[in-house]
Write a protein that holds these residues in place. Structure first.
Motif, PDB file in Angstrom:
ATOM      1  N   TYR A   1      53.879 -11.703  16.694  1.00 11.98           N
ATOM      2  CA  TYR A   1      53.975 -10.291  16.304  1.00 11.98           C
ATOM      3  C   TYR A   1      54.732 -10.106  14.987  1.00 11.98           C
ATOM      4  O   TYR A   1      54.302  -9.345  14.138  1.00 11.98           O
ATOM      5  N   VAL A   2      55.852 -10.809  14.780  1.00 13.85           N
ATOM      6  CA  VAL A   2      56.647 -10.645  13.568  1.00 13.85           C
ATOM      7  C   VAL A   2      56.673 -11.900  12.708  1.00 13.85           C
ATOM      8  O   VAL A   2      57.233 -11.891  11.617  1.00 13.85           O
TER       9      VAL A   2
ATOM     10  N   CYS B   1      59.225  -4.087  21.375  1.00 16.92           N
ATOM     11  CA  CYS B   1      58.342  -4.056  20.204  1.00 16.92           C
ATOM     12  C   CYS B   1      57.578  -2.746  20.159  1.00 16.92           C
ATOM     13  O   CYS B   1      57.077  -2.272  21.182  1.00 16.92           O
TER      14      CYS B   1
ATOM     15  N   ASP C   1      56.874  -4.592  25.405  1.00 18.33           N
ATOM     16  CA  ASP C   1      56.168  -3.848  24.353  1.00 18.33           C
ATOM     17  C   ASP C   1      56.167  -2.361  24.682  1.00 18.33           C
ATOM     18  O   ASP C   1      56.656  -1.927  25.729  1.00 18.33           O
TER      19      ASP C   1
END
Length: 499
Positions: free
Chosen positions: A129-130, A152, A174
């Motif tokens: 994701y990052v 997130c 999330d």
């Protein structure tokens, strides 16, 4: 815009969290021009190197607890979380607003927010994701602040969830799971709890492998790759398959229960249709003041809380226009940006209150930093539930606390909008007038003499129509009224000639 890790909240003597001032980081944040979305430009994907390499701290996101006793009590149950968002388009202001909304969601769920970070990327990293490097930075931040959860600002794929959790070494949640958790806390009725459980199971089913080692596979056949050896090759993914079977069985049962509840709701709705009582749905973004507005208009006494998704179970109340026309007002569940698809599906029977209504009061929080985004998000859900063709009145609530510049922008965008304040009562008369004019008109004017034994018809004229004049005589009840066409047919035999 480089993150300075010294700028972290410290716990003071009274137990509160404070952020130290970081002059360098603040100056960098103020001096950097926000990026526009360059999608489609010749230099697509070319981002400023410093931005792409940095996690940017979003100021003002730590949860402040001002009362010492409150700290002592809440510290027993609050999770300590770090927020992270990936900014792929729009402006920096949009990214910050999105993370501030995530902060409110986290606090509504019962968490204490320690840090808020955003990263500029062309798109989220498909693995973590990052990106792996940023994930390691988040791990260090979580360790230094004592955070036990990373939230997130987006929906993570099962693989992203697992790999990010492996790197940061704390629980990863999330946005979708967070919203589902809030719904689970706030559901009160049997239907609401059933809908939330169905949505949670729909979300969990494809993520069974993503929740740690408890659901790890047992190798079967050649899947062991030779490492297991003779006698150690098991029957395969026994635990996962068993859990999937149980989840699917439970989901089938919940769907059957919801279908039965939907039938009961439809019967009530059919009764209102037969009686031709117009239905008005109060809907809009979460925490826009829908329940407060319902209480102001009808005195319903619905729970009002300054938190997200305080209302999950719809409330229906009867009201009347100033000229006596009866209608129903429904307070519905609030919407939010990126509302999980599982929730839209699970709450479809509840959302039919909006789809089947004759008029929508679309409540907007005019005091919000970005009310236009709220308008767009709600109308997107209208499209998903096929309610985009229902007549709509936009209500700009909290006008007494709104920025005049923002109000002017909203007036330009929504010329027919009505400004109100459910707290002070400002603008309610104008809203009631607009609502009365937008309701379906009554079809026929009647003059009837109803015998006293037909009190049922007198009651229906009062409930469904608008009584102009009523007189009790020796022969019965003389009435002059406007009524729906269907009721007028039942009154034809009692019609009298007016001189």
């Amino acid at each position: 815009m480089t993150t300075t890790h010294d700028n972290r909240p410290n716990r003071s003597g009274d137990g509160r969290l404070h952020e130290e001032n970081d002059t360098g980081a603040s100056a960098a944040a103020r001096g950097a021009a926000p990026y526009a979305d360059h999608r489609g430009a010749p230099d697509q994907g070319e981002l400023d190197l410093a931005e792409r390499r940095a996690l940017r701290r979003v100021p003002g996101l730590s949860t402040e607890l001002t009362d010492v006793h409150e700290v002592e009590v809440r510290s027993l149950r609050l999770e300590r979380v770090v927020l992270i968002g990936v900014w792929t388009s729009g402006t920096q202001v949009d990214a910050d607003n999105s993370l501030h909304e995530l902060k409110h969601l986290a606090e509504t769920a019962g968490a204490a927010v320690l840090e808020g970070l955003t990263q500029r990327r062309p798109k989220p990293d498909p693995a973590t994701y990052v990106g792996r490097g940023k994930a390691e930075e988040i791990r260090d931040i979580a360790a230094s602040t004592g955070a036990d959860t990373v939230i997130c600002d987006g929906e993570l794929a099962p693989g992203q969830l697992r790999q990010l959790e492996d790197v940061v070494k704390v629980k990863v949640v999330d946005r979708t799971a967070l919203i589902l958790d809030i719904f689970a806390q706030h559901a009160r009725s049997r239907e609401g709890r059933t809908q939330v459980e169905l949505a949670q199971l729909s979300y969990l089913l494809p993520r069974l492998r993503g929740w740690g080692d408890k659901l790890s596979r047992q190798a079967g056949g050649r899947a062991g790759g030779g490492n297991g050896g003779v006698g150690l090759r098991g029957p395969g993914e026994t635990k996962i398959e068993t859990d999937r079977r149980r989840i699917n069985t439970r989901m089938s049962k919940l769907r059957r229960e919801l279908a039965q509840m939907a039938t009961a709701r439809e019967v009530k709705r059919d009764t209102r249709r037969v009686r031709q009582v117009p239905a008005v749905a109060i809907t809009g973004y979460t925490n826009a003041g829908k329940s407060s507005l319902l209480n102001r208009l009808t005195g319903a006494g619905v729970l009002v809380e300054d938190e997200l998704f305080a209302t999950l179970d719809p409330t229906v109340r009867q009201a009347r226009t100033p000229d006596g026309r009866a209608f129903t007002l429904s307070d519905t569940v609030g919407f939010v940006r990126h509302l999980p698809h599982q929730l839209v599906e699970a709450f479809r029977s509840t959302l039919e209150e909006v789809t089947d209504s004759d008029l929508i009061l679309h409540v907007v929080d005019a005091a919000h930093p970005d009310p236009e985004q709220q308008l767009a998000a709600v109308r997107q859900v209208f499209g998903e539930i096929e309610a985009q063709d229902v007549p709509e009145i936009v209500v700009l609530n909290k006008a007494d606390a709104a920025d005049p510049v923002v109000l002017n922008q909203l007036r330009t965008r929504e010329p027919g909008a009505i400004e109100v304040s459910a707290r002070t009562g400002h603008g309610l008369e104008e809203l009631i007038g607009a609502l009365s004019g937008a309701l379906p008109s009554l079809d026929r004017e009647i003059h009837v003499m109803l015998p006293y034994e037909r009190g049922d018809l007198v009651s229906r004229v009062h409930d469904e129509g608008r009584v102009v004049e009523e007189e009790y005589t020796g022969r019965g009840t003389a009435m002059h009224a406007w009524v729906p066409e269907m009721l007028a047919g039942k009154l034809d035999e009692y019609v009298v000639t007016v001189p």
